[in-house]
Design a protein around this motif. Structure first.
Motif, PDB file in Angstrom:
ATOM      1  N   ILE A 146      23.082 -43.348 -44.743  1.00  0.00           N
ATOM      2  CA  ILE A 146      23.909 -43.331 -45.960  1.00  0.00           C
ATOM      3  C   ILE A 146      23.028 -43.413 -47.201  1.00  0.00           C
ATOM      4  N   GLU A 147      22.041 -44.284 -47.156  1.00  0.00           N
ATOM      5  CA  GLU A 147      21.094 -44.419 -48.277  1.00  0.00           C
ATOM      6  C   GLU A 147      20.289 -43.135 -48.448  1.00  0.00           C
ATOM      7  N   GLU A 200      14.165 -48.780 -57.113  1.00  0.00           N
ATOM      8  CA  GLU A 200      14.605 -47.394 -57.269  1.00  0.00           C
ATOM      9  C   GLU A 200      13.549 -46.583 -58.018  1.00  0.00           C
ATOM     10  N   GLU A 203      21.184 -40.103 -47.633  1.00  0.00           N
ATOM     11  CA  GLU A 203      22.092 -39.088 -48.192  1.00  0.00           C
ATOM     12  C   GLU A 203      22.263 -39.277 -49.702  1.00  0.00           C
ATOM     13  N   ARG A 204      22.374 -40.515 -50.143  1.00  0.00           N
ATOM     14  CA  ARG A 204      22.501 -40.814 -51.573  1.00  0.00           C
ATOM     15  C   ARG A 204      21.256 -40.351 -52.332  1.00  0.00           C
ATOM     16  N   VAL A 205      20.082 -40.634 -51.766  1.00  0.00           N
ATOM     17  CA  VAL A 205      18.826 -40.251 -52.410  1.00  0.00           C
ATOM     18  C   VAL A 205      18.721 -38.735 -52.507  1.00  0.00           C
ATOM     19  N   LYS A 215      21.165 -36.524 -52.626  1.00  0.00           N
ATOM     20  CA  LYS A 215      22.107 -36.050 -53.648  1.00  0.00           C
ATOM     21  C   LYS A 215      21.622 -36.372 -55.060  1.00  0.00           C
ATOM     22  N   GLN A 216      21.066 -37.541 -55.225  1.00  0.00           N
ATOM     23  CA  GLN A 216      20.666 -38.005 -56.557  1.00  0.00           C
ATOM     24  C   GLN A 216      19.430 -37.275 -57.089  1.00  0.00           C
ATOM     25  N   TYR A 217      18.475 -36.962 -56.217  1.00  0.00           N
ATOM     26  CA  TYR A 217      17.186 -36.468 -56.691  1.00  0.00           C
ATOM     27  C   TYR A 217      16.885 -34.998 -56.372  1.00  0.00           C
TER      28      TYR A 217
END
Length: 159
Positions: free
Chosen positions: A4-5, A52, A7-9, A11-13
């Motif tokens: 999950i983390e 982060e 996937e977030r990274v 999408k974010q970067y």
């Protein structure tokens, strides 16, 4: 890092890393490969990041190194239509497209430093960490990049 983390990274970067890679590679496909390789390295990375910002700095540095590796491994010297590339990168944003077109005419180091400074809002000390250079060296690169960009813009206006 769990899925999950991760996937977030991603999408974010993804967009930021793609644009950094694109400054070096000037090719959609090579830039996508570069970013994909960076995320593969992140997925298999056993390193824990302090914050982060530490993660973001690591991603930028690895993207730049991966892009340089691709350039050095590419034996082909294809001619790139910079106008077409700018259209792909900034299809809906005319002003950013025009500026990106000018950035692509610069030395990749210059365009990357300008991108990180103006688009991503990093300070010169942070950029120095990403590039493994001194702050003074980054300030010099930034100064030279601005000068070269002004010259390009002046040439375009004269034409």
């Amino acid at each position: 890092m769990n899925d999950i983390e991760f996937e977030r990274v991603v999408k974010q970067y993804s967009n930021m890393l793609y644009r950094i890679a694109f400054n070096y590679l000037k090719s959609k496909e090579d830039s996508e490969d570069s970013v994909q390789n960076v995320f593969i390295r992140l997925y298999h990375c056993k390193k824990s990041f302090k914050s982060e910002e530490h993660l973001k700095a690591w991603l930028i540095r690895v993207t730049m190194n991966e892009s340089k590796r691709i350039v050095s491994n590419n034996q082909r010297h294809a001619v790139v239509d910079i106008e077409r590339v700018a259209d792909e990168l900034y299809a809906d944003e005319t002003e950013q497209r025009d500026f990106s077109l000018e950035l692509m005419k610069l030395n990749p180091t210059y365009s990357t430093v300008l991108y990180l400074y103006y688009y991503e809002g990093y300070r010169t000390a942070e950029i120095a960490r990403f590039l493994s250079k001194t702050t003074a060296a980054v300030n010099l690169i930034l100064s030279r990049a601005r000068k070269q960009l002004r010259e390009h813009l002046k040439e375009d206006n004269d034409e």
